[in-house]
Design a protein around this motif. Structure first.
Motif, short mmCIF file in Angstrom:
data_model
loop_
_atom_site.label_atom_id
_atom_site.label_comp_id
_atom_site.label_asym_id
_atom_site.label_seq_id
_atom_site.Cartn_x
_atom_site.Cartn_y
_atom_site.Cartn_z
N THR A 127 0.82 -1.22 0.00
CA THR A 127 0.00 0.00 0.00
C THR A 127 0.84 1.26 0.00
O THR A 127 0.33 2.34 -0.28
CB THR A 127 -0.93 0.02 1.22
N ARG A 128 2.13 1.13 0.32
CA ARG A 128 2.99 2.31 0.41
C ARG A 128 4.34 2.04 -0.27
O ARG A 128 4.82 0.92 -0.32
CB ARG A 128 3.23 2.70 1.87
N GLY A 129 4.92 3.11 -0.79
CA GLY A 129 6.27 3.04 -1.31
C GLY A 129 6.40 2.50 -2.71
O GLY A 129 7.51 2.15 -3.13
N ALA A 130 5.31 2.45 -3.47
CA ALA A 130 5.41 1.96 -4.85
C ALA A 130 4.28 2.55 -5.68
O ALA A 130 4.08 3.76 -5.68
CB ALA A 130 5.40 0.44 -4.87
N ASP A 131 3.54 1.67 -6.37
CA ASP A 131 2.57 2.16 -7.35
C ASP A 131 1.37 2.86 -6.74
O ASP A 131 0.87 3.84 -7.30
CB ASP A 131 2.10 1.00 -8.24
N LEU A 132 0.88 2.40 -5.59
CA LEU A 132 -0.39 2.89 -5.09
C LEU A 132 -0.34 4.30 -4.51
O LEU A 132 -1.36 4.98 -4.46
CB LEU A 132 -0.96 1.92 -4.04
N ASP A 133 0.81 4.74 -4.07
CA ASP A 133 0.86 6.07 -3.45
C ASP A 133 1.88 6.99 -4.13
O ASP A 133 2.25 8.02 -3.58
CB ASP A 133 1.18 5.96 -1.96
#
Length: 421
Positions: A120-126
């Motif tokens: 959920t964090r640190g890549a595509d979603l945010d």
């Protein structure tokens, strides 16, 4: 060696590997796919039909698992119906070629292609605050790892195409995942004649600057909107600049329509500014040979992506000797070193991207050495000649591990039997 490949969308990552295994090693390859009537001249292709899947009544966060379960059932029925199938090793895409139940039917090792582990964090979603993920999509991301975790636990070995993608998987499983790229055919993807500069029926004069962009789908995850902003600024400064864009008007990933209110992200982007459409040429999905020609004649190719699965098009462009300007995101930085084999800029830095692009387009010959270095990199690290031996060694090691594990299990059973005698 008989290898059974499984991927819902033939040929995907496996088709060219299977063909090269047949040609170079005389291996027997069989392909299971959800694509109806798929064929290949060098190996058997078996189509399966999925009989069910998620519906609107299925919880949104569990729909991926539901679909994969039905797909696994279709795969299982297909192999049961083919009693003559006796592979030495099975290769499947974890998520798009489920292998889990095949452990109950075949006594052979299973190798999984592990492409992407969601978070959920640190890549595509945010990554893009201007296109924020919904709460339900963030929650769904955690559930989407369920089949990946089952495959990580039950596969013999696995592989990921880049080290960045491999490092995304839980540390406890990384020892069984190797970094092996899909393999670039450097006979297909190679520098081609720049004179005349021709794409299809279109001939571009030698003194006309050319900017290119290639994508499977024009979407925010691949920075299509950012590219168009850069292209607009460059076109305003260079009246003769021609912009060639290869790809489909579709969203392969993400949920752009939720933000734009339009089905076509391309149309939404074009509606945001006054573009000179006479100098922007949308080529659609073009054949590989034509795409290689596009990469060969460009003065500058721009590749943008958020932290996500790396596109083949980046390596293909480099293999064709294109000067590439790319986003300084983690998967790209594994390939491109700024000033050595390409150029990098912050994904969101329209000004910085524009200035670097302007410098190249003003004097393309000064930057040709970057494309030459890019091709050398692909040949030495990412070509099919380099990657295929690694892939075949992975299969061989999986077979040895499987037989060693079975022998150890049989030995343990004999000792237990003797102890009970």
């Amino acid at each position: 060696m008989h290898i059974l490949f499984i991927h819902d969308n033939f040929p995907a990552q496996f088709g060219h590997l299977a063909a090269e295994l047949v040609r170079r090693h005389g291996d027997r390859c069989t392909f299971l796919t959800g694509r109806a009537n798929a064929q290949h001249p060098e190996f058997e292709v078996i189509s399966y039909r999925q009989r069910g899947g998620a519906t609107e009544k299925t919880h949104y966060c569990s729909r991926t698992f539901e679909n994969q379960t039905w797909q696994m059932e279709a795969v299982y029925r297909a192999v049961v119906d083919r009693a003559d199938l006796r592979p030495d090793v099975i290769v499947g895409h974890s998520g798009l070629g489920p292998t889990l139940w095949l452990r109950e039917h075949f006594d052979c090792p299973i190798v999984c292609f592990f492409e992407y582990y969601y978070s959920t964090r640190g890549a595509d979603l945010d990554f893009r605050p201007d296109f924020p993920s919904s709460t339900e999509n963030r929650l769904r991301a955690m559930n989407r790892n369920a089949f990946l975790l089952l495959d990580l636990e039950n596969s013999t070995l696995g592989y990921s195409p880049t080290e960045w993608q491999r490092q995304r998987f839980p540390s406890r499983y990384r020892d069984k995942i190797r970094t092996i790229f899909d393999g670039i055919d450097c006979q297909l993807w190679q520098p081609m004649s720049r004179s005349p500069r021709r794409i299809g029926e279109r001939v571009i004069p030698d003194d006309v600057p050319v900017l290119t962009y290639a994508t499977r789908g024009m979407e925010s995850m691949r920075g299509f909107d950012i590219f168009m902003k850069v292209a607009k600024r460059l076109m305003d400064r260079m009246p003769s600049l021609q912009v060639l864009i290869a790809g489909q008007d579709r969203a392969a990933y993400g949920n752009d329509a939720r933000h734009t209110g339009m089905a076509s992200f391309k149309d939404w982007v074009l509606s945001q500014d006054n573009y000179d459409r006479s100098r922007i040429h949308f080529l659609g999905l073009i054949p590989p040979r034509e795409l290689a020609q596009l990469f060969s004649i460009t003065d500058l190719h721009i590749y943008l992506t958020i932290p996500f699965v790396l596109s083949w098009s980046l390596l293909n462009a480099l293999a064709c000797g294109a000067t590439v300007l790319a986003s300084a995101t983690a998967p790209v930085q594994e390939i491109i070193r700024h000033g050595e084999n390409g150029l990098l800029a912050d994904f969101f830095d329209v000004d910085g991207l524009t200035e670097q692009a302007w410098n190249v387009l003003q004097s393309p010959e000064r930057y040709r050495h970057l494309g030459e270095a890019g091709r050398q990199l692909v040949q030495s690290h990412y070509s099919i000649d380099v990657c295929l031996p690694k892939f075949r060694a992975l299969l061989t090691d999986a077979i040895h591990l499987h037989h060693a594990g079975r022998a150890a299990s049989d030995s343990g059973s004999i000792r237990a039997s003797n102890a009970n005698f």
